[in-house]
Structure formats: structure tokens, C-alpha cells
Design a protein around this motif. Structure first.
Motif, PDB file in Angstrom:
ATOM      1  N   SER A  48       2.456   1.772  -3.283  1.00 24.05           N
ATOM      2  CA  SER A  48       1.541   2.334  -4.278  1.00 24.05           C
ATOM      3  C   SER A  48       1.348   3.828  -4.075  1.00 24.05           C
ATOM      4  N   TYR A  86       0.829  -1.205   0.000  1.00 26.20           N
ATOM      5  CA  TYR A  86       0.000   0.000   0.000  1.00 26.20           C
ATOM      6  C   TYR A  86       0.865   1.257   0.000  1.00 26.20           C
ATOM      7  N   LYS A 137       4.469   5.443  -5.520  1.00 28.05           N
ATOM      8  CA  LYS A 137       4.460   5.412  -6.986  1.00 28.05           C
ATOM      9  C   LYS A 137       3.453   6.389  -7.551  1.00 28.05           C
ATOM     10  N   GLN A 138       2.304   6.511  -6.897  1.00 27.84           N
ATOM     11  CA  GLN A 138       1.305   7.474  -7.348  1.00 27.84           C
ATOM     12  C   GLN A 138       1.824   8.892  -7.231  1.00 27.84           C
TER      13      GLN A 138
END
Length: 212
Positions: A202, A199, A205-206
């Protein structure tokens, strides 16, 4: 300058400790997992108890381990030897330590998140989480090679005595706490912590995408 660096490193350490301590809390309180084991393995009949009666005893054990205001372990249908009671007391201390770590690191993790978000640096989660993602599979692999030996090492690491070796003649509670249940607890913990790492990865990366 060096004080700021130490502060930042401590915040990152706090994040890891927060994730690990939170994972432990979720795992040790997964009473649904014990219910499934009790139901499918018919643990109650092994000690002449109904499923509901067994779960009552299990909740009494959890209450003692989780709550500092419960001073003594008292279960309706199980009595334990002095060694077993001492072991449960040690486990209770570890539980309470884990809760303390979680509370303290919740504060440091909050400030870490706010600092990174304010500075548009949430992308910094990427490298630490990519590295952390490898740890649970490696530990799981080691555990899968010989769970019994892993379980012994785990207890020898946490406890400096052999009180965790219960005698079924005196400590019937061990008859309804099978090794398979503890194995599933470890698996559940690995799944939770791996999800948490993924999580945060992510999120990082976002954040990187928004910089492009």
C-alpha cells in the motif's frame, strides 16, 4: 557500480528477513494465544494445575527461551528429560538468532526506507510485495493438506535429531503444548506477515499515485 547493486540487493533481502524475523518475534511472544488455548482446552486440569499456575510455568519457559541471561530452564511444576532440555536449548539458540537477525536488519531496513524516501522511490515496494504476498497462502495451503506431516518436516528441517519427540511419561510439558496451539501459531504468523506485505504494498501504491 556492482558494489552498489550488491548493497541494494542486500538491503532488499534485509527487508524480507526483517519482516520474517519480526513476525516470528510477535508470534512466539503471543502469550495471549496460549492463554486462550489453556482456558478453552482446559490444559491446566490435564496436569492438575490451575490456569494461573500453568501460565506461570509458561512464562518461565518463555523467559528461558527469550533471554540470554537465563541460563537454565526451570519451571515450578515441570521437569524435563535430558533430551527435552537439549531440545529447549536448541530452540533458545534459534530464538536468539532470530533476535540478532531482527536487530541487524532493522538497521539495513531503516537505510533502505530512507534511501527510497529521499529519492522518491517508495513505489519500488510494489513489485517485491506483490510477489511476496503469494508466499504465505501457498505455504498455508501446503500446511492445511496435512499439518501433522508439515509439522514433522518443519522440525526435521530445523533440528538434526529426534529430541523434539517428547515422551509424556518423562516430559509432561508436552501435555500442555497441544498440536492445535502450534497450528494456531503458524496461522497467526501467516496473518502477521501477510499484513506486513500488504502494508508495504500500500505504501508503494500510494507513492505511485503521487507520481501521476
Amino acid at each position: 557500480m556492482w558494489l552498489n547493486k550488491i548493497k541494494h540487493w542486500l538491503q532488499w533481502l534485509g527487508l524480507y528477513l526483517w519482516l520474517v524475523s519480526g513476525t516470528i518475534i510477535l508470534t512466539i511472544n503471543a502469550s495471549w494465544l496460549y492463554f486462550l488455548n489453556a482456558y478453552f482446552q482446559k490444559l491446566g486440569p490435564a496436569v492438575n494445575l490451575s490456569l494461573g499456575r500453568l501460565m506461570t510455568n509458561y512464562y518461565q519457559m518463555l523467559a528461558y527461551l527469550n533471554f540470554p541471561w537465563v541460563p537454565a530452564l526451570k519451571m515450578n511444576d515441570f521437569t524435563d528429560s535430558a533430551g527435552a532440555l537439549f531440545h529447549f536449548a536448541q530452540v533458545k539458540n534459534l530464538f536468539l538468532l532470530d533476535y540478532a537477525v531482527f536487530i541487524v536488519t532493522s538497521v539495513t531496513t531503516y537505510y533502505l526506507w530512507q534511501r527510497l524516501k529521499r529519492n522518491q522511490q517508495l513505489w519500488r515496494f510494489v513489485l517485491p510485495m506483490q510477489t511476496a504476498l503469494w508466499v504465505p497462502p501457498i505455504v498455508a495451503l501446503v500446511m492445511s493438506l496435512n499439518f501433522d506431516q508439515f509439522f514433522i518436516y518443519f522440525h526435521e528441517l530445523l533440528f538434526r535429531n529426534s529430541d523434539w519427540l517428547f515422551d509424556p511419561l518423562y516430559d509432561r510439558i508436552i501435555l500442555v503444548l497441544p498440536d492445535t496451539f502450534f497450528l494456531q501459531c503458524f496461522v497467526l504468523a501467516f496473518v502477521i506477515i501477510e499484513w506486513a506485505f500488504a502494508y508495504y504494498l500500500s505504501v508503494g501504491k500510494q507513492a505511485l499515485k503521487t507520481l501521476d
